[in-house]
Scaffold this motif. Structure first.
Motif, mmCIF file in Angstrom:
data_model
loop_
_atom_site.group_PDB
_atom_site.id
_atom_site.type_symbol
_atom_site.label_atom_id
_atom_site.label_comp_id
_atom_site.label_asym_id
_atom_site.label_seq_id
_atom_site.Cartn_x
_atom_site.Cartn_y
_atom_site.Cartn_z
ATOM 1 N N GLN A 226 0.823 -1.209 0.000
ATOM 2 C CA GLN A 226 0.000 0.000 0.000
ATOM 3 C C GLN A 226 0.858 1.261 0.000
ATOM 4 O O GLN A 226 0.536 2.234 -0.678
ATOM 5 C CB GLN A 226 -0.933 0.009 1.209
ATOM 6 N N ILE A 227 1.956 1.231 0.749
ATOM 7 C CA ILE A 227 2.866 2.378 0.776
ATOM 8 C C ILE A 227 3.464 2.601 -0.606
ATOM 9 O O ILE A 227 3.524 3.730 -1.097
ATOM 10 C CB ILE A 227 3.971 2.168 1.839
ATOM 11 N N THR A 228 3.889 1.525 -1.236
ATOM 12 C CA THR A 228 4.460 1.637 -2.576
ATOM 13 C C THR A 228 3.438 2.200 -3.558
ATOM 14 O O THR A 228 3.734 3.125 -4.317
ATOM 15 C CB THR A 228 4.970 0.260 -3.061
ATOM 16 N N ARG A 229 2.230 1.667 -3.530
ATOM 17 C CA ARG A 229 1.197 2.131 -4.466
ATOM 18 C C ARG A 229 0.824 3.585 -4.234
ATOM 19 O O ARG A 229 0.697 4.360 -5.183
ATOM 20 C CB ARG A 229 -0.034 1.243 -4.371
ATOM 21 N N ALA A 230 0.637 3.967 -2.970
ATOM 22 C CA ALA A 230 0.260 5.354 -2.670
ATOM 23 C C ALA A 230 1.376 6.316 -3.074
ATOM 24 O O ALA A 230 1.108 7.366 -3.668
ATOM 25 C CB ALA A 230 -0.061 5.504 -1.184
ATOM 26 N N SER A 231 2.625 5.943 -2.773
ATOM 27 C CA SER A 231 3.733 6.847 -3.086
ATOM 28 C C SER A 231 3.938 7.004 -4.594
ATOM 29 O O SER A 231 4.232 8.101 -5.072
ATOM 30 C CB SER A 231 5.023 6.379 -2.410
ATOM 31 N N VAL A 232 3.742 5.939 -5.342
ATOM 32 C CA VAL A 232 3.883 6.004 -6.800
ATOM 33 C C VAL A 232 2.717 6.775 -7.423
ATOM 34 O O VAL A 232 2.872 7.456 -8.441
ATOM 35 C CB VAL A 232 4.000 4.576 -7.394
ATOM 36 N N SER A 233 1.569 6.695 -6.795
ATOM 37 C CA SER A 233 0.376 7.384 -7.300
ATOM 38 C C SER A 233 0.535 8.910 -7.304
ATOM 39 O O SER A 233 -0.017 9.590 -8.171
ATOM 40 C CB SER A 233 -0.835 6.993 -6.447
ATOM 41 N N ILE A 234 1.298 9.430 -6.362
ATOM 42 C CA ILE A 234 1.426 10.893 -6.238
ATOM 43 C C ILE A 234 2.082 11.509 -7.481
ATOM 44 O O ILE A 234 1.447 12.318 -8.169
ATOM 45 C CB ILE A 234 2.162 11.272 -4.936
ATOM 46 N N PRO A 235 3.327 11.158 -7.830
ATOM 47 C CA PRO A 235 3.911 11.764 -9.032
ATOM 48 C C PRO A 235 3.203 11.328 -10.317
ATOM 49 O O PRO A 235 3.144 12.087 -11.289
ATOM 50 C CB PRO A 235 5.363 11.303 -9.011
ATOM 51 N N SER A 236 2.627 10.123 -10.310
ATOM 52 C CA SER A 236 1.922 9.648 -11.507
ATOM 53 C C SER A 236 0.707 10.514 -11.806
ATOM 54 O O SER A 236 0.461 10.884 -12.959
ATOM 55 C CB SER A 236 1.482 8.193 -11.325
ATOM 56 N N ASN A 237 -0.061 10.845 -10.773
ATOM 57 C CA ASN A 237 -1.245 11.677 -10.985
ATOM 58 C C ASN A 237 -0.887 13.127 -11.287
ATOM 59 O O ASN A 237 -1.587 13.789 -12.049
ATOM 60 C CB ASN A 237 -2.188 11.579 -9.785
ATOM 61 N N ILE A 238 0.209 13.604 -10.716
ATOM 62 C CA ILE A 238 0.677 14.947 -11.065
ATOM 63 C C ILE A 238 1.047 14.984 -12.544
ATOM 64 O O ILE A 238 0.663 15.894 -13.280
ATOM 65 C CB ILE A 238 1.869 15.363 -10.179
ATOM 66 N N ALA A 239 1.768 13.964 -13.005
ATOM 67 C CA ALA A 239 2.180 13.902 -14.418
ATOM 68 C C ALA A 239 0.960 13.820 -15.325
ATOM 69 O O ALA A 239 0.892 14.515 -16.350
ATOM 70 C CB ALA A 239 3.094 12.702 -14.642
ATOM 71 N N GLU A 240 -0.003 12.974 -14.970
ATOM 72 C CA GLU A 240 -1.185 12.838 -15.818
ATOM 73 C C GLU A 240 -1.989 14.128 -15.852
ATOM 74 O O GLU A 240 -2.437 14.564 -16.907
ATOM 75 C CB GLU A 240 -2.058 11.676 -15.353
ATOM 76 N N GLY A 241 -2.158 14.748 -14.700
ATOM 77 C CA GLY A 241 -2.891 16.023 -14.651
ATOM 78 C C GLY A 241 -2.187 17.116 -15.434
ATOM 79 O O GLY A 241 -2.830 17.933 -16.100
ATOM 80 N N TRP A 242 -0.871 17.109 -15.357
ATOM 81 C CA TRP A 242 -0.072 18.110 -16.068
ATOM 82 C C TRP A 242 -0.306 18.009 -17.576
ATOM 83 O O TRP A 242 -0.267 18.997 -18.283
ATOM 84 C CB TRP A 242 1.401 17.879 -15.764
ATOM 85 N N SER A 243 -0.561 16.810 -18.050
ATOM 86 C CA SER A 243 -0.731 16.567 -19.486
ATOM 87 C C SER A 243 -2.150 16.846 -19.975
ATOM 88 O O SER A 243 -2.389 16.813 -21.188
ATOM 89 C CB SER A 243 -0.370 15.112 -19.806
ATOM 90 N N ARG A 244 -3.071 17.098 -19.083
ATOM 91 C CA ARG A 244 -4.462 17.357 -19.468
ATOM 92 C C ARG A 244 -4.654 18.820 -19.828
ATOM 93 O O ARG A 244 -4.023 19.698 -19.261
ATOM 94 C CB ARG A 244 -5.422 16.984 -18.335
ATOM 95 N N GLU A 245 -5.557 19.076 -20.757
ATOM 96 C CA GLU A 245 -5.829 20.446 -21.184
ATOM 97 C C GLU A 245 -6.822 21.175 -20.278
ATOM 98 O O GLU A 245 -6.517 22.236 -19.780
ATOM 99 C CB GLU A 245 -6.341 20.455 -22.641
ATOM 100 N N PRO A 246 -8.021 20.623 -20.082
ATOM 101 C CA PRO A 246 -9.005 21.371 -19.282
ATOM 102 C C PRO A 246 -8.553 21.529 -17.827
ATOM 103 O O PRO A 246 -8.025 20.593 -17.216
ATOM 104 C CB PRO A 246 -10.265 20.505 -19.349
ATOM 105 N N ARG A 247 -8.779 22.716 -17.269
ATOM 106 C CA ARG A 247 -8.396 23.011 -15.884
ATOM 107 C C ARG A 247 -9.074 22.062 -14.906
ATOM 108 O O ARG A 247 -8.482 21.665 -13.912
ATOM 109 C CB ARG A 247 -8.747 24.461 -15.547
ATOM 110 N N LYS A 248 -10.322 21.714 -15.215
ATOM 111 C CA LYS A 248 -11.075 20.837 -14.317
ATOM 112 C C LYS A 248 -10.406 19.466 -14.225
ATOM 113 O O LYS A 248 -10.323 18.874 -13.146
ATOM 114 C CB LYS A 248 -12.518 20.699 -14.809
#
Length: 116
Positions: free
Chosen positions: A37-59
């Motif tokens: 769970q620690i591994t998954r949660a910690s990897v999720s943080i930069p992964s979601n930042i990267a995915e959000g960064w690549s999205r166009e709409p602000r929402k």
């Protein structure tokens, strides 16, 4: 700007690395429990930042940053539990807690900017 150049992503990657390294100390029988769970949660943080960064709409950007914030809280809780159980020492977790605090403040600021 590419997400790899974003300070928040770099902090999140450093946090993920630190958390994964700390989790090695957790008892072997927890390899598929708290440690995973620690591994998954910690990897999720930069992964979601990267995915959000690549999205166009602000929402959408805001949604992925919110998921990263949730994973950050999840990771913090898991590490606090490990400390309480004596699996990882408080002293060893202090640098990781510092990264959690920094990343949390940065995510909060960034999320506010996208809500405006």
């Amino acid at each position: 700007m590419h997400y790899r150049n974003a300070v928040i992503w770099q902090k999140a990657m450093a946090l993920a690395e630190a958390a994964c390294r700390c989790s090695i100390q957790i008892p072997a029988e927890e390899r598929f429990g708290v440690r995973l769970q620690i591994t998954r949660a910690s990897v999720s943080i930069p992964s979601n930042i990267a995915e959000g960064w690549s999205r166009e709409p602000r929402k959408e950007k805001s949604q992925f940053l919110a998921i990263a914030q949730g994973s950050l809280s999840e990771l913090h809780t898991q590490l606090l539990l490990c400390e309480r159980l004596g699996w990882i020492s408080c002293a060893e977790l202090q640098p990781t807690y510092g990264l959690i605090d920094e990343a949390s403040r940065m995510l909060t600021t960034l999320r506010r900017r996208f809500r405006s």
